[in-house]
Write a protein that holds these residues in place. Structure first.
Motif, PDB file in Angstrom:
ATOM      1  N   UNK A 145       7.159   5.006  10.340  1.00 32.07           N
ATOM      2  CA  UNK A 145       6.517   4.954   9.027  1.00 32.07           C
ATOM      3  C   UNK A 145       5.305   4.023   9.024  1.00 32.07           C
ATOM      4  N   UNK A 146       5.060   3.315  10.098  1.00 32.85           N
ATOM      5  CA  UNK A 146       3.977   2.332  10.113  1.00 32.85           C
ATOM      6  C   UNK A 146       2.758   2.865  10.846  1.00 32.85           C
TER       7      UNK A 146
ATOM      8  N   UNK B 181      -4.010   1.594   8.674  1.00 28.00           N
ATOM      9  CA  UNK B 181      -4.034   0.834   7.423  1.00 28.00           C
ATOM     10  C   UNK B 181      -4.600  -0.572   7.668  1.00 28.00           C
TER      11      UNK B 181
ATOM     12  N   UNK C 220      -3.595 -12.389   4.119  1.00 24.73           N
ATOM     13  CA  UNK C 220      -2.168 -12.266   3.785  1.00 24.73           C
ATOM     14  C   UNK C 220      -1.675 -10.836   4.035  1.00 24.73           C
TER      15      UNK C 220
ATOM     16  N   UNK D 126       0.632 -10.565  10.574  1.00 23.98           N
ATOM     17  CA  UNK D 126       2.028 -10.150  10.697  1.00 23.98           C
ATOM     18  C   UNK D 126       2.282  -8.732  10.231  1.00 23.98           C
ATOM     19  N   UNK D 127       1.206  -7.990   9.871  1.00 23.39           N
ATOM     20  CA  UNK D 127       1.411  -6.651   9.301  1.00 23.39           C
ATOM     21  C   UNK D 127       1.243  -5.551  10.342  1.00 23.39           C
TER      22      UNK D 127
ATOM     23  N   UNK E  35       3.497 -16.704   9.377  1.00 18.45           N
ATOM     24  CA  UNK E  35       3.826 -15.391   8.801  1.00 18.45           C
ATOM     25  C   UNK E  35       3.929 -14.301   9.875  1.00 18.45           C
TER      26      UNK E  35
ATOM     27  N   UNK F 209      11.270   3.065  10.025  1.00 19.95           N
ATOM     28  CA  UNK F 209      10.393   1.936  10.292  1.00 19.95           C
ATOM     29  C   UNK F 209      11.041   1.065  11.348  1.00 19.95           C
TER      30      UNK F 209
ATOM     31  N   UNK G 139       9.931  -2.383  12.941  1.00 15.34           N
ATOM     32  CA  UNK G 139       8.891  -3.408  12.938  1.00 15.34           C
ATOM     33  C   UNK G 139       9.488  -4.809  12.983  1.00 15.34           C
ATOM     34  N   UNK G 140       8.626  -5.781  13.282  1.00 11.07           N
ATOM     35  CA  UNK G 140       9.033  -7.169  13.186  1.00 11.07           C
ATOM     36  C   UNK G 140       9.076  -7.520  11.689  1.00 11.07           C
TER      37      UNK G 140
ATOM     38  N   UNK H 161       8.153  -9.551   9.492  1.00 11.47           N
ATOM     39  CA  UNK H 161       7.209 -10.538   8.953  1.00 11.47           C
ATOM     40  C   UNK H 161       7.074 -10.316   7.440  1.00 11.47           C
ATOM     41  N   UNK H 162       6.602 -11.318   6.699  1.00  6.40           N
ATOM     42  CA  UNK H 162       6.428 -11.112   5.255  1.00  6.40           C
ATOM     43  C   UNK H 162       5.533  -9.913   4.945  1.00  6.40           C
ATOM     44  N   UNK H 163       4.460  -9.734   5.736  1.00  3.41           N
ATOM     45  CA  UNK H 163       3.547  -8.615   5.456  1.00  3.41           C
ATOM     46  C   UNK H 163       4.255  -7.281   5.667  1.00  3.41           C
ATOM     47  N   UNK H 164       5.075  -7.196   6.689  1.00  3.10           N
ATOM     48  CA  UNK H 164       5.785  -5.933   6.934  1.00  3.10           C
ATOM     49  C   UNK H 164       6.868  -5.690   5.886  1.00  3.10           C
TER      50      UNK H 164
ATOM     51  N   UNK I 160       5.080  -4.239   3.068  1.00  2.00           N
ATOM     52  CA  UNK I 160       4.735  -2.825   3.294  1.00  2.00           C
ATOM     53  C   UNK I 160       5.974  -1.946   3.095  1.00  2.00           C
ATOM     54  N   UNK I 161       7.117  -2.417   3.593  1.00  3.60           N
ATOM     55  CA  UNK I 161       8.362  -1.656   3.402  1.00  3.60           C
ATOM     56  C   UNK I 161       8.644  -1.497   1.906  1.00  3.60           C
TER      57      UNK I 161
ATOM     58  N   UNK J 214       6.464  -1.582  -0.614  1.00  3.14           N
ATOM     59  CA  UNK J 214       5.501  -0.641  -1.230  1.00  3.14           C
ATOM     60  C   UNK J 214       5.845   0.806  -0.905  1.00  3.14           C
TER      61      UNK J 214
ATOM     62  N   UNK K  33      10.804   1.593   1.235  1.00  3.09           N
ATOM     63  CA  UNK K  33      11.613   1.591   2.454  1.00  3.09           C
ATOM     64  C   UNK K  33      12.318   0.241   2.630  1.00  3.09           C
TER      65      UNK K  33
ATOM     66  N   UNK L  17      10.454 -13.560  10.720  1.00  9.10           N
ATOM     67  CA  UNK L  17       9.373 -12.870  11.429  1.00  9.10           C
ATOM     68  C   UNK L  17       9.708 -12.492  12.878  1.00  9.10           C
ATOM     69  N   UNK L  18      10.580 -13.261  13.552  1.00  8.50           N
ATOM     70  CA  UNK L  18      10.891 -12.934  14.942  1.00  8.50           C
ATOM     71  C   UNK L  18      12.063 -11.961  15.077  1.00  8.50           C
TER      72      UNK L  18
END
Lengths: 247, 492
Positions: A103-104, A108, A131, A135-136, A177, B36, B38-39, B41-44, B47-48, B50, B53, B62-63
């Protein structure tokens, strides 16, 4: 490295040892040098990897008995270069390569590169963009980190080292992050030092003749890391007023 | 209503290529909508969220690696997560046991060094899309490896660059587009099982080298080394960069007593320089043969031959094993009316046939090299997959303009395990179509192979003969026979 390090990652081209948030990345020729890391010849890398794999993980990665044959410090800073417009166009086209992981989709994160570079050049606020990026995205070094590192390298290649330094200063407080594996190399990028593989991509900016080699190299870095880095580099390099028109 | 769930793997790193493979294979399961991997992390996590997911109550750092699956039912999602976890574990297990195949040149070198440090890797075989081949070849050369590059579509400037590097390091870069080589008795790419002997071959042509080497085997001469250099090595641009090094190595090789070069016609200045080099080698006592397809046969310090058959006969004689190319008995003396259609899998064999048909006065022959890029885009080479040629053979029966069908059949390592069977079936169909129209079809061919080839030379020949194919000892003899029958023996 103080204390008894742990094994963060035993890869086929990189061994990552860690103590707290600090890391030592030992690479073979196949990967290239990483800032603050060490590069060794393939037989030495193979021996080290084998020894570390056999150790009890609970006891950490004590490597007191290992003596590297030669230690040569390397300067991994990216400095201003002559950027060719045709090379930029070629590299930019290559950054549309797909790289979705489930899904990633890293496109983006790549799409944010130009806005980040412009904001860095203009001294505008980059906090929200960082931000969203740090980490995204997919990968143990997430795609957004590759994009940010690429923008930092591209700005320096374009001669905008002050803008790069200021952007780097905004990146440093956000390192918590992202993953430990990514922290090391993003921290280095924020302070102006980049892995060999980043230098190989930056070299593609010089001419339309050098661009294809950089595009080919980018395709070999992870599932999408190379292309993500390239997207950042192109965005950073494109905003300089001093792009040379191809002959 | 769908189900959403996740699994967290604390402090687990997997490279992005492995994660992509796991996410893709999980997403392909029946009833799974999205995945999904992914690691955390706060950003991921954002995204999940939004993307709808983010499972309720997900806690991770994050790790940590998190795998999230959305699917039709709870059961499907649980099974998908189990499968993803098993895939992660299998990656780990493969790495721990170090039995994952090397994915890069560097990994290959390391794997071999770890296995037996006394027997390090010495050669890399490269067969990847041409765009990337030069990067990998350069890596291998810088690590001290010879290179066998099967990849085609490598830009000529890349070829010049990597060959320059190879020469500087006294390493072979065979290719790009190198179809065949036999180094120290080890076949690479397409190669026949040829006995060891004293003839060293430098080849800028794949099936050309196979035809010459298998005829040397037939003569009892055998080869010391067969070094492929790629079809462009003797072009003006590449200027024989690798041919020069190959000649150096053969000159220094104690097992080589005769040196032969097999190639389509080289560029003029390259040919002149090469012939001068071969003459110098001959003056030092090593007989040399230049087998340049289409060249005029001459005997001097260098023996020049314009056909593969001629080159093989000259090399065999120089090695002290005269080659007798017996005239096949019971050859037809007449042929049905109609043009000659050559349907070839070997490029140089097709070129030799074209040349000899033209020399034989045939002006309307059509000879196709079905291994050419024009015919193979997105498909296997016809030496590997004979079906595409079989379809064309069958179709030839419905072409009222075709009287003689000319074929090659290449066996050996790399080739189809049974290339004769589809050819025989197609010939049957072609003959039936022609007969329904009141016509005949004469099929002439030769087999490029040795008795030791895995497909069995006698079996392959037997299948063709059983289908009424007129077999000749060499490709050149087949083309000559077709030319003779077409020009003098065509029935009204």
């Amino acid at each position: 490295m103080a204390g008894n390090p742990s094994v963060v990652h035993l890869g086929h081209s990189a061994l990552v040892l860690g103590a707290g948030r600090r890391q030592l990345v030992i690479t073979s020729d196949a990967f290239g040098l990483v800032p603050g890391g060490m590069q060794v010849r393939p037989p030495e890398f193979a021996r080290l990897r084998r020894d570390l794999a056999r150790r009890d993980p609970a006891r950490g990665a004590a490597i007191h008995g290992w003596r590297p044959a030669v230690v040569e410090p390397a300067d991994l800073r990216v400095t201003a270069i002559d950027i060719d417009s045709a090379a930029l166009d070629l590299l930019e086209r290559a950054t549309t390569a797909p790289g979705a992981i489930g899904a990633f989709d890293p496109s983006r994160q790549r799409a944010e590169a130009s806005a980040l570079a412009r904001a860095a050049r203009d001294g505008a606020d980059v906090a929200d963009t960082l931000l969203r990026l740090i980490g995204a995205g997919p990968g143990s070094t997430p795609a957004g980190d590759d994009v940010v590192a690429g923008v930092l390298a591209g700005l320096r290649a374009a001669g905008l080292s002050e803008a790069a330094a200021e952007l780097g200063a905004r990146v440093l407080p956000l390192l918590g992050r992202t993953t430990a594996a990514s922290t090391h190399y993003l921290e280095a990028a924020a302070t102006g030092r980049f892995a060999d593989r980043v230098h190989a991509l930056v070299a593609g900016l010089r001419s339309a003749r050098s661009a294809p080699a950089a595009i080919r190299a980018a395709a070999t870095f992870g599932a999408s890391s190379g292309t993500d880095l390239l997207a950042g580099i192109v965005a950073g390099a494109r905003i300089t007023p001093a792009i040379r028109k191809s002959a | 209503m769908t189900s959403l769930n996740s699994r967290v793997f604390p402090r687990l790193y997997r490279d992005s290529v492995a994660l992509m493979a796991i996410a893709s294979s999980t997403e392909a399961r029946d009833g799974v909508d999205r995945v999904g991997a992914v690691m955390a992390t706060p950003a991921n996590i954002a995204i999940l969220d939004e993307s709808a997911m983010l499972p309720t109550g997900l806690t991770a750092a994050p790790d940590d690696l998190v795998i999230v699956v959305r699917g039709d039912t709870d059961e499907i999602v649980a099974e998908a997560l189990d499968a993803a976890e098993a895939a992660l574990t299998s990656v780990e297990s493969a790495r721990r046991n170090e039995d994952r195949p090397a994915a890069t040149i560097g990994e290959g070198i390391q794997a071999m060094a770890a296995e037996d440090s006394d027997r390090p890797a010495t050669m890399a075989a490269i067969s990847i899309p041409g765009t990337y081949a030069a990067v990998v070849a350069e890596r291998a050369l810088r690590d001290g490896l010879h290179v066998f590059c099967f990849s085609d579509n490598v830009p000529v400037e890349d070829e010049i660059r990597v060959k320059g590097l190879a020469r500087e390091r006294r390493l072979l870069h065979m290719g790009p587009d190198c179809g065949t080589a036999i180094i120290d008795g080890v076949p690479l790419g397409f190669a026949n099982v040829v006995r060891r002997g004293t003839v060293g071959i430098v080849a800028a042509s794949g099936t050309g080298a196979q035809e010459v080497s298998r005829l040397l085997d037939l003569a009892g001469a055998g080869i010391s080394q067969l070094i492929g250099v790629g079809g462009r090595d003797l072009s003006a641009e590449v200027d024989g960069l690798m041919t020069d090094l190959a000649l150096d190595l053969l000159e220094d090789d104690a097992d080589t007593g005769v040196i032969a070069i097999v190639s389509k016609p080289p560029a003029g200045p390259v040919a002149d320089r090469l012939l001068a080099r071969l003459a110098a080698i001959a003056q030092k006592g090593t007989p040399t043969i230049a087998c340049f397809l289409g060249a005029e046969d001459t005997d001097g310090e260098v023996t020049v031959r314009g056909t593969l058959e001629g080159g093989a006969i000259a090399a065999a004689a120089a090695a002290g094993h005269p080659l007798q190319v017996d005239a096949a008995s019971g050859l037809p003396t007449t042929a049905p009316p109609g043009r000659v259609l050559g349907l070839y899998t070997g490029g140089t064999l097709a070129s030799e046939a074209k040349l000899l048909l033209k020399r034989g006065g045939v002006t309307d022959a059509e000879v196709l090299d079905l291994g050419d890029d024009e015919y193979t885009a997105g498909k296997p080479h016809p030496m590997i997959d004979p079906e595409a040629r079989a379809t064309r053979i069958a179709a030839a029966g419905s072409d009222a303009g075709v009287g003689i069908l000319l074929l090659d059949l290449v066996i050996g390592y790399g080739a189809s395990p049974d290339p004769a069977t589809p050819v025989v079936e197609a010939i049957g169909a072609a003959r039936a179509a022609a007969a329904a129209d009141g016509r005949e079809l004469l099929v002439i061919g030769s087999v490029c192979g040795t008795p030791a080839d895995p497909q069995g030379l006698d079996r392959q020949r037997g299948l063709l003969e059983g289908a009424g194919v007129v077999l000749t000892p060499t490709n050149a003899a087949a083309a000559r026979l077709a030319a003779t029958l077409h020009t003098t023996g065509a029935r009204a």
